[in-house]
Write a protein that holds these residues in place. Structure first.
Motif, mmCIF file in Angstrom:
data_model
loop_
_atom_site.group_PDB
_atom_site.id
_atom_site.type_symbol
_atom_site.label_atom_id
_atom_site.label_comp_id
_atom_site.label_asym_id
_atom_site.label_seq_id
_atom_site.Cartn_x
_atom_site.Cartn_y
_atom_site.Cartn_z
ATOM 1 N N VAL A 115 43.078 102.871 16.476
ATOM 2 C CA VAL A 115 42.970 102.315 17.851
ATOM 3 C C VAL A 115 44.145 101.256 18.312
ATOM 4 O O VAL A 115 44.381 100.472 17.346
ATOM 5 C CB VAL A 115 41.539 101.533 18.175
ATOM 6 N N LYS A 116 44.504 101.423 19.475
ATOM 7 C CA LYS A 116 45.456 100.839 19.929
ATOM 8 C C LYS A 116 45.099 99.762 21.123
ATOM 9 O O LYS A 116 44.011 100.042 21.413
ATOM 10 C CB LYS A 116 47.120 101.366 20.268
ATOM 11 N N VAL A 117 46.100 99.245 21.909
ATOM 12 C CA VAL A 117 45.581 98.642 23.060
ATOM 13 C C VAL A 117 46.303 98.861 24.327
ATOM 14 O O VAL A 117 47.650 99.598 24.258
ATOM 15 C CB VAL A 117 45.787 96.950 22.789
ATOM 16 N N ASN A 118 45.679 98.990 25.499
ATOM 17 C CA ASN A 118 45.995 99.010 26.672
ATOM 18 C C ASN A 118 46.059 97.452 27.472
ATOM 19 O O ASN A 118 45.391 96.977 27.541
ATOM 20 C CB ASN A 118 45.285 99.942 27.430
ATOM 21 N N ILE A 119 47.405 97.263 27.674
ATOM 22 C CA ILE A 119 47.492 95.985 27.927
ATOM 23 C C ILE A 119 47.848 95.560 29.409
ATOM 24 O O ILE A 119 48.656 96.285 29.995
ATOM 25 C CB ILE A 119 48.899 95.113 27.101
ATOM 26 N N GLU A 120 46.933 94.804 30.157
ATOM 27 C CA GLU A 120 47.175 94.739 31.424
ATOM 28 C C GLU A 120 47.653 93.242 31.965
ATOM 29 O O GLU A 120 47.393 92.309 31.459
ATOM 30 C CB GLU A 120 45.698 94.814 32.236
ATOM 31 N N GLN A 121 48.583 93.260 32.763
ATOM 32 C CA GLN A 121 49.163 91.988 33.364
ATOM 33 C C GLN A 121 48.351 91.039 33.587
ATOM 34 O O GLN A 121 48.244 89.930 33.072
ATOM 35 C CB GLN A 121 50.429 92.397 34.463
#
Ligand code: XUL
Ligand code: CO
Length: 433
Positions: free
Chosen positions: A261-267
């Protein structure tokens, strides 16, 4: 074409001197940046929910947008899809992203909601074939309906866990069928309002089990996209289990899923967590879990997730610097998880918000590439740590405290502080903006 965006032609690159509002000044899709076309670096996606499903409400007032597709029928859901694909084509974005609840009417029960979703997925499939549009990611909305008010995977009621697991399965099926490149899990209500009624140990275990099932199902159906968790520290719940990148990594390690699993990074989420966007990106890169980004901006005074379209090029430059240093996106991309202000009623506002965001991303990417190509920033960083490449640095990593103490005495080690040169490096960055 529907007539919602009547009179608006596809937006093209005209360059910095264009005086048209409907033109790109920086985003030239085929321009090569560090050996790769800009469109392949940025991999833009539009978010279905903010642009086509959100009615414009805030805590003090309801709907401000009056869109002809608002309503709960399949015909209106198809009209919404028609308008959405019109916008994607006007903008020339290669990707879009959606939740189940954005695209289909809620049914009377799970089976009817799923039938509705499957019908829209077929409709999307036809439109994707006709236009070449692709799906960056799909996801399940496990936070809007009242059944999820106490969480989805972390709900105290196992029936809600079951309903959530079944919903995730249908959304993974939809994503797989449309050749989505990622599947995202944002734990909207996976958190708590008060510890007084919360069993944190159970809730973490439930969230871990759900994630394991998602990974198992991905392998079972042969979905070769990435599974991404989107961290957020609070809002809607007071505390969210996926607080930030570091917390998510600890959670993944705990359940043995750090390679899956990886990450979706939101500002905006990074800012809410008290970090900068580039901090979250750099950490994910160092931990080997960088996946994708949700691009927006928060208002620095309001303290909540305002999801504004991005326009701060200096900040975006630092973000794309980290993306480039991570080797760029593999399956990920730049998703505009951004919404209009509720007074921005016109169809033109929807187009121009994205045009401005795309242009700001392109300007940031180009500045970041120029900084890397110039090399002085990376050289300065390397030079700062150069001692670690020498004999002393190498031997320290193999020694114990007692040996080091003896060495400090015998060699009379007496460090001389050196400048961190922060202002000089800030001046260097500004030369590229
Ligand atoms: C909420 C948020 C979501 C996720 C997808 O703050 O960012 O839109 O991106 O569920
Ligand atoms: Co998001």
């Amino acid at each position: 074409m529907t007539d919602f965006f009547k009179g608006i032609a596809p937006v093209t690159f005209e360059g910095a001197h264009s005086d048209s509002e409907f033109a790109f000044r920086h985003y030239d899709p085929d321009e090569m940046v560090m050996g790769k076309a800009m469109k392949d670096h940025l991999r833009f996606a539009c978010a279905y929910w903010h642009s086509f499903a959100w009615p414009g409400g805030d805590p003090f007032g309801g709907q401000t947008f009056e869109r002809p597709w608002f309503g709960d029928t399949m015909d209106l859901a198809r009209m919404k899809a028609d308008v959405a694909f019109d916008m994607f084509q006007i903008l020339g974005v290669p990707y879009f992203c959606f939740h189940d609840a954005d695209v289909r009417p809620e049914g009377a029960d799970f089976a009817e909601s799923t039938r509705n979703l499957e019908a829209i997925v077929d409709y999307f499939g036809e439109k994707m074939d006709a236009t070449g549009l692709k799906l960056l990611w799909g996801t399940a909305n496990l936070f809007s309906h009242r059944r999820f008010m106490a969480g989805a995977a972390t709900n105290p009621d196992p029936e809600v866990f079951a309903f959530s697991a079944a919903t995730i399965k249908t959304c993974m099926d939809a994503t797989h069928k449309l050749n989505g490149e990622n599947y995202v899990l944002w734990g909207g209500r996976e958190g708590y309002e008060t510890l007084l009624n919360t069993d944190m140990g159970r809730e973490r275990a439930q969230a871990g089990r759900m994630l394991q099932m998602v990974v198992d199902y991905k392998h079972k159906i042969g979905f070769d996209g990435a599974i991404l968790i989107e961290p957020k520290p609070q809002e809607p719940t007071k505390h969210q289990y996926d607080y930030d990148v570091a917390t998510v990594y600890g959670f993944l390690k705990d359940f043995g899923l750090e390679d899956e699993v990886k990450v979706n990074i939101e500002q905006g989420h990074a800012i809410l967590a008290g970090h900068s966007f580039e901090h979250e990106l750099a950490l994910a890169r160092e931990l080997g879990i960088f996946g994708s980004i949700d691009m927006n901006r928060n208002d620095y005074q309001s303290g909540w997730d305002t999801d504004q379209f991005p326009n701060n090029v200096p900040e975006m430059t630092l973000a794309y610097l980290e993306v480039l240093k991570a080797g760029g996106f593999a399956t990920g991309g730049t998703n505009f998880d951004a919404k209009l202000r509720r007074q921005s009623l016109d169809p033109e506002d929807l187009i121009l918000a994205h045009v401005g965001g795309m242009d700001a991303c392109a300007a940031g990417l180009k500045a970041a590439a120029a900084i890397l190509e110039n090399g002085a920033l990376e050289e300065a960083r390397e030079a700062r740590y150069a001692g670690w490449n020498g004999d002393l640095g190498q031997s320290l990593m193999q020694s114990g405290l007692a040996e080091i103490e003896a060495m400090v005495r015998s060699e009379n080690i007496n460090p001389d502080p050196r400048s961190g040169r922060q202002e000089r490096l800030e001046n260097l960055i500004n030369r590229f903006l």
